[in-house]
Design an enzyme around this catalytic site. Sequence first.
Site, short mmCIF file in Angstrom:
data_model
loop_
_atom_site.label_atom_id
_atom_site.label_comp_id
_atom_site.label_asym_id
_atom_site.label_seq_id
_atom_site.Cartn_x
_atom_site.Cartn_y
_atom_site.Cartn_z
N HIS A 57 1.88 -6.14 0.84
CA HIS A 57 2.35 -5.82 2.19
C HIS A 57 1.62 -4.58 2.71
O HIS A 57 0.89 -3.92 1.95
CB HIS A 57 3.87 -5.61 2.21
CG HIS A 57 4.35 -4.58 1.24
ND1 HIS A 57 5.17 -4.86 0.16
CD2 HIS A 57 4.12 -3.25 1.18
CE1 HIS A 57 5.41 -3.75 -0.50
NE2 HIS A 57 4.78 -2.77 0.09
N ALA A 58 1.85 -4.28 3.98
CA ALA A 58 1.35 -3.03 4.58
C ALA A 58 2.52 -2.36 5.29
O ALA A 58 3.54 -3.01 5.55
CB ALA A 58 0.23 -3.33 5.56
#
Length: 141
Positions: A57-58
């Site tokens: 994820h970011a």
Amino acid sequence: MLKHLRTKNSYFITLPLKSDKKRGDLCFGEARRHIPFVIKRIYWIFNVSSKKQRGGHAHKKTEQVLFCLKGSVRIKLDDGVNKDAIILSKPNIGIFLGKMLWHSMMDFKNNSVLLVVASEFFKEADYIRDYNTFKSATQKQ
Ligand code: TYD
């Protein structure tokens, strides 16, 4: 010599290490001096099978620094254009991950313990968990 990273918003942080052959080692970090933000949250990841991955994820806003306190962990980074892969294996060397950096952690070896210090409280809305959404967001920047 620490590897030069091509991915933006990422760099290594080396913390002071007080080695003591008689008593053992001590490492420390202070907010704003060694960690480039005021720490609002800490968490650690452990008991991860070497076949499993974490992350993926970011973050829109959250900044983090990751330290592998025990064992070793491979970290893959992607800023939407450039990619890097590094291994964390020294308790005093961390990696700063700024916002909008897709990251995955894998190859947890020797009962690794990965410590993370973060600039924000946990908020699911700060996560981008879909790679295509991340990719198109980076192209608009
Ligand atoms: P997740 O983001 O999936 O972990 P990883 O980064 O290793 O992939 O988080 C796992 C679960 O823990 C998820 O339900 C969210 C929760 N969580 C918190 O409640 N607070 C936190 O600070 C973190 C990092 C996760």
